[in-house]
Design a protein around this motif. Structure first.
Motif, mmCIF file in Angstrom:
data_model
loop_
_atom_site.group_PDB
_atom_site.id
_atom_site.type_symbol
_atom_site.label_atom_id
_atom_site.label_comp_id
_atom_site.label_asym_id
_atom_site.label_seq_id
_atom_site.Cartn_x
_atom_site.Cartn_y
_atom_site.Cartn_z
ATOM 1 N N MET A 165 3.008 22.633 -18.679
ATOM 2 C CA MET A 165 1.676 23.212 -18.735
ATOM 3 C C MET A 165 1.785 24.722 -18.573
ATOM 4 O O MET A 165 2.712 25.225 -17.946
ATOM 5 C CB MET A 165 0.812 22.623 -17.613
ATOM 6 C CG MET A 165 -0.651 23.013 -17.652
ATOM 7 S SD MET A 165 -1.546 22.451 -16.168
ATOM 8 C CE MET A 165 -1.219 20.691 -16.194
ATOM 9 N N SER A 195 -7.574 28.011 -13.608
ATOM 10 C CA SER A 195 -6.249 28.204 -14.203
ATOM 11 C C SER A 195 -5.641 26.943 -14.793
ATOM 12 O O SER A 195 -4.837 27.017 -15.726
ATOM 13 C CB SER A 195 -5.293 28.789 -13.157
ATOM 14 O OG SER A 195 -5.174 27.918 -12.058
ATOM 15 N N LEU A 196 -6.017 25.773 -14.271
ATOM 16 C CA LEU A 196 -5.442 24.521 -14.753
ATOM 17 C C LEU A 196 -6.454 23.644 -15.479
ATOM 18 O O LEU A 196 -6.079 22.803 -16.294
ATOM 19 C CB LEU A 196 -4.856 23.719 -13.582
ATOM 20 C CG LEU A 196 -3.822 24.429 -12.702
ATOM 21 C CD1 LEU A 196 -3.415 23.526 -11.550
ATOM 22 C CD2 LEU A 196 -2.621 24.871 -13.513
ATOM 23 N N VAL A 216 -0.514 28.186 -17.320
ATOM 24 C CA VAL A 216 -1.719 28.603 -16.622
ATOM 25 C C VAL A 216 -2.652 29.281 -17.599
ATOM 26 O O VAL A 216 -2.233 30.099 -18.437
ATOM 27 C CB VAL A 216 -1.365 29.572 -15.462
ATOM 28 C CG1 VAL A 216 -2.622 30.126 -14.825
ATOM 29 C CG2 VAL A 216 -0.529 28.843 -14.429
ATOM 30 N N ALA A 246 -4.863 21.275 -18.589
ATOM 31 C CA ALA A 246 -4.736 19.889 -18.136
ATOM 32 C C ALA A 246 -5.203 18.916 -19.204
ATOM 33 O O ALA A 246 -4.577 17.873 -19.434
ATOM 34 C CB ALA A 246 -5.540 19.688 -16.856
#
Length: 452
Positions: free
Chosen positions: A441, A351-352, A443, A386
Motif C-alpha cells: 500500500m 492517509s490509508l 500512503v 485501502a
C-alpha cells in the motif's frame, strides 16, 4: 467444579468453585491481647481489599462419547489493586461469565466489567464502580520469599466468604501444566488449604502483604496448592493496563520496575523523541513518585493512573501532572497528553482510507498464533489506498511497514515516521477471520488528512 487431568499422575483444579454464599463473621480483639498476633493483624489489614466474585457460566462435561453443556454457579475472589476500583483476579474465574457479581467485605454489591485479560498467565483486570474509593491490598514482593515462611490465604472458598487458612511456603519456582493449553510457571507452592472459590485471592505474608495470587490445587493430595508470584502478576497486570491506555492516549514514556532493598521503584526507561513526555522535560532514569494525586509504588500504579486519566472529558490534549525525582532533586512536570483515538482516526482515514478501532480480546482469541492484537477495520473510504488493495470492513490490521499495529498508539507512531511518505509502497498484513493476507500500500496525499 472444573478439573484438569494431567498426563499419568497430576490432576489439578483451578479454584473457580460452585457453592453457596454465606456471610463472614466479624470479630475484634483488644490491642494488647496476646491473641492479637502478627497473623491476626495481617488478616485485619487486608480484609477490606478482598472482594468476592460470583456468576453463572457454561461448562461442558464429557459423558461417554457425547458432551453435555450446562449452566453452573461459580465463585472466585479478587483483590483491589487501585482505589479507583481496579481488581486483579484469575482469568478462569471470569471467563465466560456474562454478569460478574461483586460483594465487598462491608456488604456493598455491584457488578464488574472485564477490562483486560491474559489467558497465558491466567490473569484478568476488572473494573468496579462504587460511591467511594476502595482500600487497596498492601503489595509485598516475591523476590525474597523463604521456604517454610508462614503464609495465609484469603478467599471465597466454596462460597464461605473471606475464609482464612494458614500454611507455609513449601517450595518455589514450580512449573505446573493443567491441560494442553495452560501451563503455569514459577509458581509458589504452599500447604495452606486452598479450595474452589479461592482463585484470584491473595496469598499473604505475616506483614499483611500480598506475595501471590492463589490459582490452583492438586486434586487427591493434601497440602499441595499453588499461587502466582506477586512480582510476576504485577508486571502482567501493568502490561495489560498499558495496552488499555495506549489505545486512548499518547504520552511517549516507557517505565520499568527496579527492586531497591526488596522494594519496587519505578523509573523512566525511555522517552520517545518529539513525544509529549519529551516536551515536558522528563528524562530517562528519572524516578516516578506520583501521577496526579496518586503515589506510584510500582509500574502497575503508574499504568492504572494513565488508564484513569483516559476517562477525562473533552476531545483535545490535556495536562497530566507527574512528580519525579531527577538526580538529587524532585520536580513536577506536566505532560500534555494526546488523545490517540481522535488524532489517529483522522490520520488513518486520511492517509490509508480506513477507520480503525482496537480489536477486542474476544475477537482476537485463537485467530493467529503470532498476532494476538490488532486494529479492526470499521469502514473503508472508496478510492482510497485501502480500498484499492481490497481491504474490507471487519478485517484486522496486524502489521504495516515492518511494525506490529497492536494499538492505535502503535499505528500513530508508524504513520508519523518521516520516511513512510517517501516510500513507494509498504507491506501490510491483515487477518480476515483466521486467514492472514498481505499486500502493498502507499500512503495517500496529505490533503486527505482532514478526513474529507
Amino acid at each position: 467444579m472444573p478439573s484438569y487431568i494431567y498426563p499419568n499422575w497430576l490432576q489439578l483444579v483451578c479454584l473457580f468453585g460452585v457453592a453457596i454464599s454465606i456471610g463472614s463473621p466479624a470479630f475484634a480483639a483488644p490491642q494488647n491481647d496476646a491473641r492479637n498476633t502478627p497473623l491476626v493483624q495481617a488478616i485485619k489489614g487486608c480484609s477490606l481489599s478482598v472482594v468476592n466474585l460470583r456468576g453463572r457460566k457454561t461448562v461442558t462435561a464429557d459423558i461417554g462419547s457425547d458432551s453435555e453443556s450446562k449452566q453452573v454457579n461459580g465463585m472466585g475472589t479478587g483483590v483491589v489493586i487501585d482505589s479507583r476500583g481496579y481488581v486483579l483476579t484469575n482469568y478462569h474465574v471470569v471467563q465466560g461469565v456474562k454478569k460478574i457479581e461483586v460483594t465487598t467485605s462491608d456488604r456493598q454489591k455491584t457488578t464488574a466489567k472485564v477490562l483486560a485479560h491474559d489467558p497465558e498467565t491466567d490473569l484478568a483486570i476488572l473494573k468496579i464502580d462504587l460511591p467511594s474509593e476502595l482500600p487497596t491490598i498492601q503489595i509485598g514482593s516475591s523476590s525474597d520469599l523463604m521456604l517454610a515462611e508462614t503464609v495465609a490465604a484469603v478467599g471465597n472458598a466454596y462460597g464461605y466468604e473471606h475464609t482464612v487458612t494458614v500454611g507455609i511456603i513449601s517450595q518455589l519456582g514450580r512449573t505446573v501444566q493443567v491441560n494442553e493449553d495452560q501451563v503455569y510457571r514459577n509458581l509458589i507452592q504452599t500447604d495452606a488449604s486452598i479450595n474452589p472459590g479461592n482463585s484470584g485471592g491473595p496469598l499473604l505474608n505475616l506483614n499483611g502483604e500480598m506475595i501471590g495470587i492463589n490459582v490452583a490445587v492438586r486434586i487427591g493430595a493434601q497440602g499441595i496448592a499453588f499461587a502466582i508470584p506477586v512480582d510476576d502478576a504485577l508486571e502482567v497486570a501493568a502490561d495489560l493496563m498499558r495496552n488499555l491506555s495506549a489505545q486512548r492516549i499518547r504520552h511517549g514514556l516507557t517505565t520499568k520496575t527496579i527492586l531497591i532493598e526488596n522494594q519496587p521503584t519505578v523509573f523512566v526507561d525511555s522517552v520517545i523523541p518529539n513525544s509529549p513526555a519529551a516536551a515536558s522535560g522528563i528524562s530517562k532514569g528519572d524516578r516516578i513518585l506520583s501521577v496526579g494525586d496518586k503515589p506510584v509504588k510500582n509500574r502497575l500504579d503508574f499504568e492504572c493512573a494513565l488508564v484513569s486519566a483516559t476517562g477525562k472529558t473533552g476531545t483535545g490534549a490535556f495536562p497530566l501532572k507527574v512528580e519525579v525525582e531527577h538526580g538529587s532533586s524532585q520536580m513536577t512536570v506536566a505532560i500534555n497528553v494526546d488523545r490517540v483515538t481522535h488524532r489517529v482516526s483522522d490520520m488513518a482515514w486520511g492517509s490509508l482510507g480506513m477507520k480503525l478501532v482496537s480489536a477486542s480480546d474476544a475477537e482476537m482469541l485463537d485467530r493467529h498464533p503470532t498476532y494476538k492484537r490488532g486494529l479492526r477495520v470499521v469502514s473503508v473510504r472508496p478510492g482510497s489506498p485501502a480500498d484499492s488493495e481490497g481491504i474490507l470492513q471487519g478485517d484486522v490490521l496486524v502489521a504495516m511497514a515492518g511494525y506490529k499495529t497492536e494499538s492505535l498508539e502503535n499505528l500513530q507512531w508508524v504513520l508519523e515516521q518521516p520516511d513512510l511518505q517517501q516510500q513507494a509502497s509498504f507491506m501490510f498484513y491483515i487477518l480476515r477471520e483466521k486467514e492472514p493476507f498481505w499486500g502493498k500500500m502507499r500512503v495517500a496525499m496529505r490533503n486527505f488528512a482532514s478526513g474529507n
